[in-house]
Motif scaffolding. Structure first.
Motif, short mmCIF file in Angstrom:
data_model
loop_
_atom_site.label_atom_id
_atom_site.label_comp_id
_atom_site.label_asym_id
_atom_site.label_seq_id
_atom_site.Cartn_x
_atom_site.Cartn_y
_atom_site.Cartn_z
N ARG A 1 -0.81 -8.10 1.20
CA ARG A 1 -0.92 -7.33 -0.13
C ARG A 1 -2.46 -7.39 -0.61
NH1 ARG A 1 -1.69 -4.50 -3.93
NH2 ARG A 1 -1.01 -4.76 -6.06
N GLU B 1 -5.02 -0.60 -4.96
CA GLU B 1 -4.12 0.08 -5.65
C GLU B 1 -4.78 1.27 -6.19
OE1 GLU B 1 -1.61 -0.91 -9.59
OE2 GLU B 1 -1.41 -2.41 -7.89
N THR C 1 1.97 4.82 -8.83
CA THR C 1 1.13 3.73 -8.22
C THR C 1 1.33 3.82 -6.71
OG1 THR C 1 1.09 2.49 -10.17
CG2 THR C 1 0.31 1.44 -8.18
N LEU D 1 -0.49 2.34 -2.72
CA LEU D 1 -1.57 1.29 -2.23
C LEU D 1 -1.96 2.00 -0.73
CD1 LEU D 1 0.71 -2.05 -2.30
CD2 LEU D 1 -1.19 -1.27 -3.87
#
Length: 127
Positions: free
Chosen positions: A90, A95, A102, A104
């Motif tokens: 992560r 983002e 949303t 990534l």
């Protein structure tokens, strides 16, 4: 669902729709998304992938003007495909918001594992 026809991921990056929301622990506790955001590993569905790793083309030569034209570089394709479920780091993700949703973007090297549907009809259609 947003249209990704004009959205292009570059290089060795992937676009992921992350899993969001609450998660339940083995003991039955419900963890809100704010707690899960602190986890180092997250999962999500790959929506788009870039062309791959840029490398020199060994077949390229400008010393032979009569030879067919070849590009000086080429891309080595990535292991991930749209529709795969990915576990990833992560902290390496950026983002973004696209068309009100949303996503990534992260480098292919940040993927830890892929789960690929065994039947094409099991994969989500992201194209």
């Amino acid at each position: 669902m947003p249209s990704f026809e004009s959205f292009h991921v570059v290089g060795d990056r992937v676009l992921i729709r992350p899993e969001r929301g609450e998660a339940r622990t083995e003991a039955g506790l419900i963890l809100p998304a704010s707690v899960r955001a602190k986890d180092a590993v997250e999962g999500g569905r790959i929506v788009k992938v870039g062309p791959g790793h840029l490398t020199a083309n060994p077949e390229y030569s400008d010393a032979e003007p009569w030879a067919p034209a070849r590009d000086a570089v080429r891309y080595l394709p990535l292991q991930a495909f749209a529709g795969d479920y990915a576990l990833f780091l992560r902290n390496d993700a950026i983002e973004i918001e696209y068309d009100g949703e949303t996503f990534l973007i992260l480098p292919h090297g940040s993927l830890l594992a892929l789960v690929r549907p065994t039947h094409p009809e099991d994969a989500d259609d992201f194209a």
